[in-house]
Write an enzyme that holds these catalytic residues in place. Structure first.
Site: not given
Ligand SMILES: *Cc1c(COP(=O)(O)O)cnc(C)c1O
Length: 456
Positions: A67, A195, A198, A235, A272-273, A275, A330-331, A388
């Site tokens: 995303k 998570h 972010s 994050g 799940e990086p 950014r 948004f960010d 983003y």
């Molecule tokens: C948005 C999101 C991420 C990515 O987060 P970043 O802060 O950009 O690393 C990872 N996992 C999930 C479930 C998310 O919704």
């Protein structure tokens, strides 16, 4: 199939950097009236980030959060580097699978899914998916043949820039009930995810969450599940102009992992990086399309020649908050430009504001900064614009998205190919050489011996 074959990218000539390409583009378009905003994306920067990740978090496999930036070139580069993917929708799964990524490298990391999309995942072999409620468990039991479920727990993300646990994540006290429900429905729970929010500003959030995950792991094992997946989410910062640097976070994560999840060959740790991988790869270049000088009547007479306080300048540029700068809304991003031309040392600076091209008063990029007296047709450069931004931009008011020019140096490209053909993360012995080789200046000096690449 060579997935990179389909990439629309240019190679940086020897000794050239992405910055030189910006310069060249600016020079070319300055010869015409067509001064559209544009992006340069250096895919070599994504490789550098990957090497940095591998070094700093050797136990953790990255599953890139699509995303954040779903550009095909970005996703293809990451697929070649062997990362996994965090997909939140059918379309993201389709994109990743269209590049030949095995379903085992995908986690469907959206705890609240539409039924038709659960069916889609089931039909396409995507088995790993997150949940945080009983209702989701019932949907999955009914509409997925063979899910491997991951319980998303809430974190204390009160110090993150973008909070996520207000929307997702089961509180610890709900976890036993959820695991029992999964058991009752005959579902397979394989692990825990979280998570921290972010733009995490407190690394202790990670260690607390890792300790909480341990607690839920033990609970799952006790109830008869085989818990072997820990997912530490995203994050991580995407650039170094932040208070808390990536390596400062990982210096807290690693000991927490070693304490709560000691090395065990059955355990798999993923993250799940989003950014982290893409922010610094993108530089946005915008053009000043209009300008207004507001004279300050009170000061004008006293400070005749000084020029610095008697006026405020409003600059209008050709991308705004309905486009790339949606990240401001948004960010919660703060974007500041750098000048394309170095100002002369004695050039006066003026208080300025910078506005997007649409007719909405909301469309303001910078409320206050200082800049020299620039002209219509001049350029401003915004760095770290990959996360983003393009992913959520619109064409409101008829303003089109900027073109994105993808570039990579040949040595970086060859490293991507080599990692891709080996299908393995790079060995530590090669990392150092690669980091040197793919450093910012990209002085094209090929490493020798063990790290020799083969040209494709
Ligand atoms: C948005 C999101 C991420 C990515 O987060 P970043 O802060 O950009 O690393 C990872 N996992 C999930 C479930 C998310 O919704």
């Amino acid at each position: 199939m060579n997935p990179t074959a389909a990439l629309d990218l240019s190679f940086l000539e020897e000794g050239f950097s992405a910055r030189d390409v910006i310069e060249q583009n600016i020079n070319e378009s300055s010869l015409t009236d067509d001064r559209d905003a544009f992006y340069i994306c250096d895919l070599g920067d994504i490789l550098k980030k990957h090497l940095r990740w591998t070094r700093a978090l050797p136990r953790v496999t990255p599953f890139y959060a699509v995303k954040c930036n779903d550009s095909r070139s970005v996703v293809t580069t990451l697929a070649s580097l062997g990362t996994g993917f965090d997909c939140a929708s059918k379309t993201e799964i389709q994109l990743v699978q269209s590049l030949g990524v095995d379903p085992g490298r995908i986690i469907y990391a959206n705890p609240c899914k539409q039924v038709s999309q659960i069916k889609y995942a089931s039909a396409h072999g995507v088995r790993m998916m997150t949940f945080d409620s009983e209702v989701e468990l019932m949907k999955v039991a009914r509409y997925h043949d063979n899910a491997k479920l991951v319980l998303r727990i809430a974190t204390d993300d009160s110090k993150a820039v973008c909070r996520l646990s207000v929307k997702f994540g089961a509180p610890l006290k709900a976890c036993r009930g959820l695991l029992e429900k999964a058991k009752e429905l005959g579902l397979d729970v394989i692990g825990v995810s979280f998570h921290v929010g972010s733009g995490c500003t407190d690394p202790l959030t990670y260690s607390q969450a890792i300790s909480d995950a341990r607690y839920v792991f033990d609970m799952g094992n006790e109830l008869g599940f085989t818990m072997d997946l820990l997912d530490i989410g995203g994050g991580f910062p995407g650039s170094d102009d932040v208070d808390l640097k990536f390596e400062e976070i990982t210096a807290v994560i690693n000991p927490a992992l070693d304490k709560y999840f000691p090395v065990d060959h059955k355990l798999k740790i993923i993250a799940e990086p989003g950014r982290f991988y893409v922010a610094s790869a993108y530089t946005l270049v915008v053009n000043i399309i209009a300008k207004k000088v507001i004279l300050d009547d009170d000061n004008a007479s006293d400070e005749e020649d000084e020029g610095t306080t008697d006026r405020t300048i409003m600059y209008y540029v050709n991308d705004g908050v309905y486009g790339s700068f949606n990240c401001i809304l948004f960010d919660h991003a703060h974007c500041l430009p750098s000048l394309h031309k170095k100002p002369k040392p004695d050039e006066p600076l003026y208080p300025c504001s910078i506005w997007g091209p649409t007719c909405d008063g909301l469309d303001r990029i910078v409320e206050q900064c200082t800049l020299p007296d620039l002209q219509v047709g001049d350029w401003l450069v915004f760095e770290n614009m990959g996360a983003y931004t393009v992913a959520a931009s619109s064409t409101f008011n008829g303003f089109q998205r900027p073109d994105i020019h993808y570039v990579i140096s040949r040595p970086s490209w060859q490293h991507v190919q080599r990692i891709s053909s080996q299908g393995l993360p790079p060995q530590e012995s090669c990392l150092q050489e690669m980091l040197v080789c793919c450093g910012r200046e990209s002085v094209v000096e090929m490493p020798t011996k063990s790290c020799q690449t083969h040209v494709v």
